[in-house]
Design an enzyme around this catalytic site. Structure first.
Site, short mmCIF file in Angstrom:
data_model
loop_
_atom_site.label_atom_id
_atom_site.label_comp_id
_atom_site.label_asym_id
_atom_site.label_seq_id
_atom_site.Cartn_x
_atom_site.Cartn_y
_atom_site.Cartn_z
N LEU A 23 35.17 80.22 5.13
CA LEU A 23 34.92 79.00 4.37
C LEU A 23 33.44 78.67 4.31
O LEU A 23 32.68 78.98 5.23
CB LEU A 23 35.67 77.83 5.02
CG LEU A 23 37.18 78.00 5.09
CD1 LEU A 23 37.83 76.77 5.73
CD2 LEU A 23 37.77 78.25 3.71
N GLY A 68 38.18 82.22 7.94
CA GLY A 68 38.76 82.21 6.60
C GLY A 68 38.77 83.59 5.94
O GLY A 68 39.64 83.90 5.13
N ASN A 92 38.96 82.92 14.58
CA ASN A 92 38.23 82.49 15.77
C ASN A 92 37.91 81.00 15.78
O ASN A 92 37.07 80.55 16.55
CB ASN A 92 36.93 83.31 15.90
CG ASN A 92 36.06 83.23 14.66
OD1 ASN A 92 36.55 83.19 13.55
ND2 ASN A 92 34.77 83.18 14.86
N GLU A 93 38.59 80.22 14.92
CA GLU A 93 38.32 78.79 14.80
C GLU A 93 38.29 78.05 16.14
O GLU A 93 37.43 77.20 16.38
CB GLU A 93 39.38 78.11 13.92
CG GLU A 93 39.23 78.34 12.43
CD GLU A 93 39.73 79.69 11.94
OE1 GLU A 93 40.15 80.53 12.75
OE2 GLU A 93 39.67 79.90 10.72
C1 LIG Z 1 33.72 83.07 13.87
O1 LIG Z 1 32.92 84.17 14.26
C2 LIG Z 1 31.85 84.42 13.39
C3 LIG Z 1 31.22 85.74 13.80
O2 LIG Z 1 30.84 85.71 15.16
C4 LIG Z 1 30.88 83.26 13.45
O3 LIG Z 1 29.79 83.48 12.61
C5 LIG Z 1 31.63 82.02 12.99
O4 LIG Z 1 30.81 80.91 13.16
C6 LIG Z 1 32.90 81.80 13.76
N1 LIG Z 1 33.65 80.81 13.02
C7 LIG Z 1 34.32 79.86 13.59
C8 LIG Z 1 35.02 78.90 12.68
O5 LIG Z 1 34.39 79.76 14.81
#
Ligand SMILES: *[C@@H]1O[C@H](CO)[C@@H](O)[C@H](O)[C@H]1NC(C)=O
Ligand SMILES: *[C@@H]1O[C@H](CO)[C@@H](O)[C@H](O)[C@H]1NC(C)=O
Length: 217
Positions: A23, A68, A92-93
């Site tokens: 997103l 996303g 990985n939210e």
């Molecule tokens: C998920 O992991 C990516 C790659 O490490 C990172 O850039 C991103 O901020 C993370 N997104 C969330 C929503 O945690």
């Protein structure tokens, strides 16, 4: 121009090493509630169309695919990932303190099963390509330069099945998850708007954006 100087509404560009970064955080930072709601309805709509599509869809994941981006890949019928140590994929939210919406969860459970989804979502795991293959988050790995050719082969397999039978089978397996969102769509919008508007979340998104700008500078 640098990313910062570019107008916000240019069409997306392919970024080497990234399938989809998920997103657009700029859509969540400092926006009005109306705008946030409009954004979230568009994200829901994209998922409903892709996950519920009558077309056969194959994801050729030639880069990292967090959050996303992982949802988009999960919404296809088949996932092929480049066999590279550089690329990661996962919802990985949780690691940012964000709870993945229930339809992200439904989509993940339908793909990897309940147990793997429990670990994956609670820990916010980002998987390597090999690990993603092991838990069934992707269906196969191929060398990066073969990915488009392999995707075309797989698509030919899916298209060799009579359309109506394939489509009805797909829809009978996916309808429950799509209906789940359709039934609770507005509540899900309100939930998103309310959560993202919180001061703590806005501050953490701001810090995140600052971090990105510094990386690019
Ligand atoms: C998920 O992991 C990516 C790659 O490490 C990172 O850039 C991103 O901020 C993370 N997104 C969330 C929503 O945690
Ligand atoms: C990944 O595939 C897309 C679609 O074919 C392409 O536009 C993009 O350039 C590819 N990225 C890399 C790093 O090869």
């Amino acid at each position: 121009p640098t990313a910062r100087e570019r107008p916000a509404r240019l069409p997306p560009q392919a970024v080497p090493g990234v399938f989809s970064a998920g997103l657009d955080i700029t859509e969540m930072c400092g926006r009005s509630e109306e705008r946030l709601a409009e954004f979230w309805r568009a994200v829901q709509e994209l998922w409903i169309l892709l996950y519920g599509s009558r077309l056969a869809t194959v994801a050729a994941i030639n880069g990292s695919s967090p959050a996303g981006g992982c949802l988009l890949a999960l919404s296809c019928d088949y996932r092929i990932m480049a066999d590279s140590r550089k690329y990661i994929i996962g919802l990985n939210e949780t690691r940012l303190g964000i709870v993945a919406p229930f339809w992200f969860k439904d989509c993940l459970v339908n793909t990897v099963g309940h147990r793997a989804a429990e670990r994956s979502l609670q820990l916010g795991i980002l998987y390597s390509a090999q690990e993603a293959l092991r838990i069934g988050l992707v269906d196969e790995l191929v060398p990066e330069d073969k990915i488009q050719a392999r995707a075309a082969e797989v698509m030919a397999e899916w298209l060799a099945v009579p359309d109506h039978a394939r489509q009805l089978s797909k829809s009978s397996l996916r309808k429950h998850a799509v209906d789940h969102l359709l039934m609770h769509r507005e509540a899900d919008v309100q939930n998103f708007v309310c959560f993202v508007s919180r001061d703590a979340i806005q501050q953490s998104l701001q810090r995140y954006m600052e971090g990105l700008k510094q990386k690019k500078a």
